[in-house]
Scaffold this motif. Structure first.
Motif, PDB file in Angstrom:
ATOM      1  N   ASP A 203     -20.728 -31.649  19.147  1.00 47.70           N
ATOM      2  CA  ASP A 203     -21.304 -32.694  18.291  1.00 47.70           C
ATOM      3  C   ASP A 203     -21.814 -32.152  16.966  1.00 47.70           C
ATOM      4  N   ARG A 204     -22.202 -30.884  16.939  1.00 47.82           N
ATOM      5  CA  ARG A 204     -22.869 -30.360  15.743  1.00 47.82           C
ATOM      6  C   ARG A 204     -22.529 -28.886  15.544  1.00 47.82           C
ATOM      7  N   TYR A 205     -22.366 -28.498  14.274  1.00 47.64           N
ATOM      8  CA  TYR A 205     -22.082 -27.116  13.904  1.00 47.64           C
ATOM      9  C   TYR A 205     -22.883 -26.751  12.661  1.00 47.64           C
ATOM     10  N   ASP A 206     -23.039 -25.464  12.469  1.00 47.41           N
ATOM     11  CA  ASP A 206     -23.591 -25.029  11.184  1.00 47.41           C
ATOM     12  C   ASP A 206     -22.651 -25.429  10.062  1.00 47.41           C
ATOM     13  N   VAL A 207     -21.361 -25.179  10.266  1.00 46.70           N
ATOM     14  CA  VAL A 207     -20.359 -25.444   9.224  1.00 46.70           C
ATOM     15  C   VAL A 207     -19.118 -26.074   9.843  1.00 46.70           C
ATOM     16  N   VAL A 208     -18.620 -27.112   9.201  1.00 48.10           N
ATOM     17  CA  VAL A 208     -17.311 -27.654   9.528  1.00 48.10           C
ATOM     18  C   VAL A 208     -16.367 -27.303   8.386  1.00 48.10           C
ATOM     19  N   VAL A 209     -15.261 -26.685   8.750  1.00 49.36           N
ATOM     20  CA  VAL A 209     -14.226 -26.320   7.788  1.00 49.36           C
ATOM     21  C   VAL A 209     -13.101 -27.337   7.925  1.00 49.36           C
ATOM     22  N   ILE A 210     -12.734 -27.972   6.827  1.00 49.83           N
ATOM     23  CA  ILE A 210     -11.688 -28.989   6.845  1.00 49.83           C
ATOM     24  C   ILE A 210     -10.420 -28.361   6.271  1.00 49.83           C
ATOM     25  N   GLY A 211      -9.495 -28.037   7.157  1.00 49.00           N
ATOM     26  CA  GLY A 211      -8.254 -27.386   6.752  1.00 49.00           C
ATOM     27  C   GLY A 211      -8.112 -26.024   7.400  1.00 49.00           C
ATOM     28  N   GLY A 212      -6.982 -25.809   8.081  1.00 50.28           N
ATOM     29  CA  GLY A 212      -6.775 -24.566   8.833  1.00 50.28           C
ATOM     30  C   GLY A 212      -5.718 -23.665   8.250  1.00 50.28           C
ATOM     31  N   GLY A 213      -5.630 -23.605   6.924  1.00 51.81           N
ATOM     32  CA  GLY A 213      -4.740 -22.655   6.274  1.00 51.81           C
ATOM     33  C   GLY A 213      -5.447 -21.337   6.027  1.00 51.81           C
ATOM     34  N   ALA A 214      -4.891 -20.540   5.110  1.00 58.46           N
ATOM     35  CA  ALA A 214      -5.450 -19.213   4.849  1.00 58.46           C
ATOM     36  C   ALA A 214      -6.888 -19.288   4.363  1.00 58.46           C
ATOM     37  N   ALA A 215      -7.182 -20.223   3.462  1.00 63.10           N
ATOM     38  CA  ALA A 215      -8.537 -20.333   2.925  1.00 63.10           C
ATOM     39  C   ALA A 215      -9.527 -20.771   3.999  1.00 63.10           C
ATOM     40  N   GLY A 216      -9.178 -21.813   4.733  1.00 64.85           N
ATOM     41  CA  GLY A 216     -10.090 -22.322   5.755  1.00 64.85           C
ATOM     42  C   GLY A 216     -10.332 -21.332   6.869  1.00 64.85           C
TER      43      GLY A 216
ATOM     44  N   ASP B 150      -8.058 -29.099  11.712  1.00 68.25           N
ATOM     45  CA  ASP B 150      -6.756 -28.821  11.125  1.00 68.25           C
ATOM     46  C   ASP B 150      -5.765 -29.927  11.459  1.00 68.25           C
ATOM     47  N   ALA B 151      -5.162 -30.519  10.414  1.00 68.67           N
ATOM     48  CA  ALA B 151      -4.185 -31.592  10.621  1.00 68.67           C
ATOM     49  C   ALA B 151      -2.799 -31.052  10.938  1.00 68.67           C
ATOM     50  N   GLY B 152      -2.605 -29.735  10.859  1.00 71.10           N
ATOM     51  CA  GLY B 152      -1.336 -29.134  11.237  1.00 71.10           C
ATOM     52  C   GLY B 152      -0.209 -29.388  10.257  1.00 71.10           C
ATOM     53  N   GLU B 153      -0.537 -29.430   8.949  1.00 69.63           N
ATOM     54  CA  GLU B 153       0.477 -29.673   7.922  1.00 69.63           C
ATOM     55  C   GLU B 153       0.401 -28.610   6.825  1.00 69.63           C
ATOM     56  N   PRO B 154       0.644 -27.351   7.166  1.00 68.30           N
ATOM     57  CA  PRO B 154       0.550 -26.300   6.151  1.00 68.30           C
ATOM     58  C   PRO B 154       1.579 -26.485   5.049  1.00 68.30           C
ATOM     59  N   ARG B 155       1.154 -26.271   3.824  1.00 70.69           N
ATOM     60  CA  ARG B 155       2.031 -26.459   2.667  1.00 70.69           C
ATOM     61  C   ARG B 155       3.279 -25.586   2.751  1.00 70.69           C
ATOM     62  N   ASN B 156       3.114 -24.355   3.251  1.00 73.47           N
ATOM     63  CA  ASN B 156       4.230 -23.413   3.244  1.00 73.47           C
ATOM     64  C   ASN B 156       5.054 -23.432   4.524  1.00 73.47           C
ATOM     65  N   ALA B 157       4.917 -24.481   5.328  1.00 74.24           N
ATOM     66  CA  ALA B 157       5.659 -24.557   6.592  1.00 74.24           C
ATOM     67  C   ALA B 157       7.172 -24.421   6.422  1.00 74.24           C
ATOM     68  N   PRO B 158       7.791 -24.975   5.352  1.00 77.39           N
ATOM     69  CA  PRO B 158       9.252 -24.846   5.236  1.00 77.39           C
ATOM     70  C   PRO B 158       9.724 -23.437   4.880  1.00 77.39           C
ATOM     71  N   ALA B 159       8.820 -22.582   4.430  1.00 81.84           N
ATOM     72  CA  ALA B 159       9.210 -21.248   3.967  1.00 81.84           C
ATOM     73  C   ALA B 159       9.508 -20.326   5.145  1.00 81.84           C
ATOM     74  N   ASP B 160      10.438 -19.390   4.932  1.00 82.18           N
ATOM     75  CA  ASP B 160      10.762 -18.412   5.970  1.00 82.18           C
ATOM     76  C   ASP B 160       9.684 -17.353   6.114  1.00 82.18           C
ATOM     77  N   GLY B 161       9.013 -17.027   5.008  1.00 76.97           N
ATOM     78  CA  GLY B 161       8.020 -15.966   5.071  1.00 76.97           C
ATOM     79  C   GLY B 161       7.001 -16.074   3.954  1.00 76.97           C
ATOM     80  N   VAL B 162       5.867 -15.422   4.154  1.00 81.64           N
ATOM     81  CA  VAL B 162       4.814 -15.320   3.145  1.00 81.64           C
ATOM     82  C   VAL B 162       5.064 -14.046   2.348  1.00 81.64           C
ATOM     83  N   HIS B 163       5.020 -14.145   1.026  1.00 82.61           N
ATOM     84  CA  HIS B 163       5.326 -12.987   0.196  1.00 82.61           C
ATOM     85  C   HIS B 163       4.173 -12.670  -0.754  1.00 82.61           C
TER      86      HIS B 163
ATOM     87  N   VAL C 201      -9.810 -27.094  16.020  1.00 81.98           N
ATOM     88  CA  VAL C 201      -9.644 -28.436  16.574  1.00 81.98           C
ATOM     89  C   VAL C 201      -8.551 -29.174  15.807  1.00 81.98           C
ATOM     90  N   ALA C 202      -7.566 -29.695  16.529  1.00 84.19           N
ATOM     91  CA  ALA C 202      -6.513 -30.495  15.909  1.00 84.19           C
ATOM     92  C   ALA C 202      -7.055 -31.876  15.587  1.00 84.19           C
TER      93      ALA C 202
END
Length: 314
Positions: free
Chosen positions: A7-20, A38-51, A80-81
């Protein structure tokens, strides 16, 4: 895998990418209770790799995020999804509501929900996104080096983008499409670098190349184009935080200072949601900085409360 939401946290992070995730990692190591939504929609999902990420060059995006989630969990963080619908300030804390009806209270918020890329409206372009339609030479240039590349002009940055991609291939075409007409100086620069300019709008991207409105087919293998980037932060309207045009003209973002502080005390932002052009490394670093600043902010608040109690002899 999703964790049970408290129900309660010190911090809620909205977004589960690299920054979050990196922000949550710093907070977990600081012994803060933290949940990443995390909504599970990373911007770089279509990419083969991180460079361009030292020590993790070429790692698949999903693999990088999976490792990050396990690292956050190692320090007690919850992943949490879910999708955030709104955030409000209530009784000295923030309330984060999810689309499925769940609500969480938090002392601080870290917004790291990223951006959505809006491609030029050309038939055949979107379905090739992340494969042979790219936007960043530093992210994808090496993988498409020496190929026939066409830069699709849609913004005032078209000539700049073409001159950048020229570093990776000598077979380059700039389609003016809907971009502003190149100046005489820009045309001279393009000609000097061997970049061919194709006038007119593109009707469609086909298997063999770019079909122009006048029927011409310009053979290309790869297309580069600037996207309009829109920060995923509309859920902050209830806090009085609005998205504004980025100074670069590349899209809309959530303004924040160099430490991630927004105009609302207690709400921080990191990654592409505020810095539209940040790659994975800088986004993760910004998340770490914001996490450290949030912890320091909480310590300041807790110290003031402790001093007040101390003066009362408690």
């Amino acid at each position: 895998m999703t964790d049970e939401l408290q129900d309660r946290y010190d911090v809620v992070v909205i977004g589960g990418g690299a920054a979050g995730l990196n922000g949550a990692l710093m907070l977990g190591r600081a012994r803060r209770t933290v949940a990443v939504i995390d909504a599970g929609e990373p911007r770089n999902a279509p990419a083969d790799g991180v460079h361009g990420l030292l020590g993790r060059e070429g790692v698949p995006p999903g693999e990088l995020l999976a490792a990050g989630r396990e690292e956050v969990r190692r320090y007690g963080g919850h992943i949490v999804a879910g999708r955030v619908s709104k955030a409000l300030e209530r009784d000295g804390a923030f309330t984060v509501a999810l689309e499925d009806g769940r609500e969480i209270a938090a002392r601080r918020l870290l917004v790291a929900a990223g951006v959505v890329d809006r491609l030029p409206d050309i038939p055949g372009l979107a379905e090739r996104w992340g494969r042979n339609v790219i936007h960043c030479p530093y992210c994808h240039g090496w993988e498409h080096r020496d190929r026939a590349i066409g830069v699709i002009g849609s913004t005032h940055m078209a000539v700049h983008q073409a001159l950048l991609f020229r570093q990776w291939t000598d077979d380059l075409v700039l389609f003016t499409h809907t971009a502003p007409e190149p100046t005489a100086e820009e045309r001279e620069q393009l000609a000097a670098r061997g970049v061919r300019v194709v006038e007119g709008e593109i009707a469609a991207i086909e298997a063999g190349g770019a079909r122009m409105q006048d029927g011409r087919l310009v053979e290309r293998e790869v297309y580069a184009t600037a996207t309009r980037m829109e920060a995923r932060a509309g859920f902050l309207a209830g806090l009085g935080l609005e998205l504004v045009e980025h100074p670069s003209g590349a899209g809309v973002h959530l303004p924040a200072d160099g430490f991630g502080k927004t105009a609302v005390p207690g709400v921080y932002a990191a990654g592409n949601v505020t810095d539209l052009m940040a790659q994975v490394g800088p986004a993760a670093a910004a998340g770490a900085m914001a996490g450290a600043l949030i912890n320091a902010d909480l310590i300041e608040e807790e110290t003031a409360e402790a001093v007040a109690l101390h003066r009362l002899g408690a």
